[in-house]
Design a protein around this motif. Sequence first.
Motif, PDB file in Angstrom:
ATOM      1  N   ARG A 165     -13.470   7.523 -23.108  1.00 48.31           N
ATOM      2  CA  ARG A 165     -13.715   8.756 -23.865  1.00 48.31           C
ATOM      3  C   ARG A 165     -13.746   8.482 -25.364  1.00 48.31           C
ATOM      4  O   ARG A 165     -14.501   9.115 -26.111  1.00 48.31           O
ATOM      5  N   ASN A 166     -12.918   7.533 -25.808  1.00 52.26           N
ATOM      6  CA  ASN A 166     -12.935   7.141 -27.209  1.00 52.26           C
ATOM      7  C   ASN A 166     -14.318   6.616 -27.590  1.00 52.26           C
ATOM      8  O   ASN A 166     -14.873   6.984 -28.632  1.00 52.26           O
ATOM      9  N   TRP A 167     -14.887   5.741 -26.722  1.00 56.94           N
ATOM     10  CA  TRP A 167     -16.225   5.215 -27.007  1.00 56.94           C
ATOM     11  C   TRP A 167     -17.278   6.318 -26.944  1.00 56.94           C
ATOM     12  O   TRP A 167     -18.275   6.256 -27.661  1.00 56.94           O
ATOM     13  N   ALA A 168     -17.059   7.290 -26.084  1.00 55.58           N
ATOM     14  CA  ALA A 168     -17.992   8.418 -26.047  1.00 55.58           C
ATOM     15  C   ALA A 168     -17.910   9.207 -27.352  1.00 55.58           C
ATOM     16  O   ALA A 168     -18.941   9.629 -27.906  1.00 55.58           O
ATOM     17  N   ALA A 169     -16.694   9.397 -27.868  1.00 52.73           N
ATOM     18  CA  ALA A 169     -16.513  10.125 -29.121  1.00 52.73           C
ATOM     19  C   ALA A 169     -17.174   9.392 -30.292  1.00 52.73           C
ATOM     20  O   ALA A 169     -17.617  10.021 -31.260  1.00 52.73           O
ATOM     21  N   LYS A 170     -17.240   8.067 -30.203  1.00 55.01           N
ATOM     22  CA  LYS A 170     -17.892   7.272 -31.248  1.00 55.01           C
ATOM     23  C   LYS A 170     -19.408   7.217 -31.059  1.00 55.01           C
ATOM     24  O   LYS A 170     -20.117   6.667 -31.901  1.00 55.01           O
ATOM     25  N   VAL A 191     -20.819   5.557 -28.590  1.00 51.69           N
ATOM     26  CA  VAL A 191     -21.172   4.265 -28.008  1.00 51.69           C
ATOM     27  C   VAL A 191     -21.724   4.415 -26.596  1.00 51.69           C
ATOM     28  O   VAL A 191     -22.768   3.846 -26.256  1.00 51.69           O
ATOM     29  N   LEU A 192     -21.028   5.165 -25.739  1.00 50.49           N
ATOM     30  CA  LEU A 192     -21.478   5.299 -24.349  1.00 50.49           C
ATOM     31  C   LEU A 192     -22.883   5.865 -24.272  1.00 50.49           C
ATOM     32  O   LEU A 192     -23.670   5.487 -23.402  1.00 50.49           O
ATOM     33  N   GLN A 193     -23.194   6.778 -25.170  1.00 51.13           N
ATOM     34  CA  GLN A 193     -24.502   7.421 -25.152  1.00 51.13           C
ATOM     35  C   GLN A 193     -25.636   6.439 -25.462  1.00 51.13           C
ATOM     36  O   GLN A 193     -26.789   6.685 -25.139  1.00 51.13           O
ATOM     37  N   ARG A 194     -25.307   5.297 -26.092  1.00 53.01           N
ATOM     38  CA  ARG A 194     -26.325   4.336 -26.514  1.00 53.01           C
ATOM     39  C   ARG A 194     -26.459   3.144 -25.572  1.00 53.01           C
ATOM     40  O   ARG A 194     -27.343   2.307 -25.755  1.00 53.01           O
ATOM     41  N   LEU A 195     -25.576   3.023 -24.604  1.00 49.25           N
ATOM     42  CA  LEU A 195     -25.581   1.832 -23.757  1.00 49.25           C
ATOM     43  C   LEU A 195     -26.769   1.789 -22.807  1.00 49.25           C
ATOM     44  O   LEU A 195     -27.335   2.823 -22.446  1.00 49.25           O
ATOM     45  N   SER A 196     -27.102   0.556 -22.372  1.00 49.25           N
ATOM     46  CA  SER A 196     -28.139   0.361 -21.360  1.00 49.25           C
ATOM     47  C   SER A 196     -27.559   0.065 -19.991  1.00 49.25           C
ATOM     48  O   SER A 196     -28.266   0.116 -18.984  1.00 49.25           O
ATOM     49  N   GLY A 197     -26.264  -0.277 -19.938  1.00 49.81           N
ATOM     50  CA  GLY A 197     -25.619  -0.590 -18.664  1.00 49.81           C
ATOM     51  C   GLY A 197     -24.147  -0.871 -18.873  1.00 49.81           C
ATOM     52  O   GLY A 197     -23.670  -1.001 -20.005  1.00 49.81           O
ATOM     53  N   VAL A 243     -16.135  10.277 -16.951  1.00 50.48           N
ATOM     54  CA  VAL A 243     -16.377  10.157 -18.384  1.00 50.48           C
ATOM     55  C   VAL A 243     -17.865   9.983 -18.677  1.00 50.48           C
ATOM     56  O   VAL A 243     -18.390  10.551 -19.645  1.00 50.48           O
ATOM     57  N   LEU A 244     -18.560   9.216 -17.845  1.00 48.22           N
ATOM     58  CA  LEU A 244     -19.999   9.052 -18.059  1.00 48.22           C
ATOM     59  C   LEU A 244     -20.737  10.375 -17.869  1.00 48.22           C
ATOM     60  O   LEU A 244     -21.692  10.678 -18.596  1.00 48.22           O
ATOM     61  N   LYS A 245     -20.282  11.179 -16.927  1.00 50.47           N
ATOM     62  CA  LYS A 245     -20.887  12.506 -16.746  1.00 50.47           C
ATOM     63  C   LYS A 245     -20.640  13.371 -17.976  1.00 50.47           C
ATOM     64  O   LYS A 245     -21.547  14.076 -18.451  1.00 50.47           O
ATOM     65  N   GLU A 246     -19.416  13.310 -18.506  1.00 53.29           N
ATOM     66  CA  GLU A 246     -19.095  14.070 -19.718  1.00 53.29           C
ATOM     67  C   GLU A 246     -19.990  13.658 -20.884  1.00 53.29           C
ATOM     68  O   GLU A 246     -20.358  14.480 -21.730  1.00 53.29           O
ATOM     69  N   ALA A 247     -20.334  12.352 -20.913  1.00 55.57           N
ATOM     70  CA  ALA A 247     -21.154  11.823 -22.004  1.00 55.57           C
ATOM     71  C   ALA A 247     -22.646  11.990 -21.743  1.00 55.57           C
ATOM     72  O   ALA A 247     -23.467  11.540 -22.538  1.00 55.57           O
ATOM     73  N   GLY A 248     -22.998  12.631 -20.610  1.00 60.10           N
ATOM     74  CA  GLY A 248     -24.404  12.806 -20.275  1.00 60.10           C
ATOM     75  C   GLY A 248     -25.076  11.527 -19.824  1.00 60.10           C
ATOM     76  O   GLY A 248     -26.292  11.379 -19.950  1.00 60.10           O
ATOM     77  N   ARG A 249     -24.285  10.597 -19.265  1.00 59.47           N
ATOM     78  CA  ARG A 249     -24.832   9.302 -18.860  1.00 59.47           C
ATOM     79  C   ARG A 249     -24.704   9.059 -17.357  1.00 59.47           C
ATOM     80  O   ARG A 249     -24.379   7.951 -16.910  1.00 59.47           O
ATOM     81  N   GLU A 250     -25.035  10.060 -16.573  1.00 65.95           N
ATOM     82  CA  GLU A 250     -25.058   9.875 -15.127  1.00 65.95           C
ATOM     83  C   GLU A 250     -26.200   8.956 -14.698  1.00 65.95           C
ATOM     84  O   GLU A 250     -26.251   8.518 -13.551  1.00 65.95           O
ATOM     85  N   ASP A 251     -27.097   8.644 -15.643  1.00 65.33           N
ATOM     86  CA  ASP A 251     -28.211   7.743 -15.370  1.00 65.33           C
ATOM     87  C   ASP A 251     -27.844   6.277 -15.587  1.00 65.33           C
ATOM     88  O   ASP A 251     -28.578   5.376 -15.154  1.00 65.33           O
ATOM     89  N   LEU A 252     -26.738   6.004 -16.245  1.00 69.84           N
ATOM     90  CA  LEU A 252     -26.400   4.637 -16.657  1.00 69.84           C
ATOM     91  C   LEU A 252     -26.110   3.756 -15.443  1.00 69.84           C
ATOM     92  O   LEU A 252     -25.259   4.088 -14.619  1.00 69.84           O
TER      93      LEU A 252
END
Length: 257
Positions: free
Chosen positions: A175-180, A182-188, A212-221
Amino acid sequence: MVSVIGGDDSIRLLPLLDADLIRAHPKAFVGYSDSTVTLMQFLKAGVMAYHGPAVLTDLAENGGIHPFTRRGLEQAFGTEPYDLSPAPEWTEAGQDWEDVAAQEIRREFQPGDGWTWLQGDAPGEGHLLGGCVEILDMLSGTPGELPPELWHGAVMALETSEDVPSPAQVGYWLRNWAAKGVLQRLSGLLLARPRDYTPEMTAQLYVWVRRVLKEAGREDLPVVANVDFGHTSPQLTLPLGAQVRLDPVAGRVTVWP
């Protein structure tokens, strides 16, 4: 250069690590766990670093270096693309380095349990970054932290130590990385086999990661877990800074060193 073993105080090296000097005189550095501090400084200097076995934990393996560990090192330091593969066997058993008689006695291994693909329907590709999650968190807010822009398009590799952080704690760090951002920018995302976890803890970890990935909108990751690196033996060597492709449909992880 190869790390002898991990620890908990490499962060004290930060004032002594000169990025310009590292860049001007690049070396191959291999290590994991607390050595994540040094690995990150190599990457910040634009020099590839290698998340892999230390001297005492895998290179000085009782009974000889494991073929899987040797092959992982050779591939990471090679020049040809290659696929990562699950270890045929694994162990968390310790080694008695002071008992000379035990040096030829092989540790007890159990059959490999393969990888777990947690999510993702399409491949993801990017440069490989990461290390021990506790140490990456320790670097947060310090001059040794990787700037957020270096994570853009990256495949993140995370492993946990013998401190055995709870699944919830790993979720908080994510969640910390999501707040920064970071998670939103990852490729995997590559997750190592968690050290000393029970099956129940591992299941909870996967719940937290997906949450956490769902919270960050990264269910596609694309996310693959239980990968053989970090605090497990034998372990892969991950060439940080190299390109890597995660293909959840084919079940493949390909590296371009």
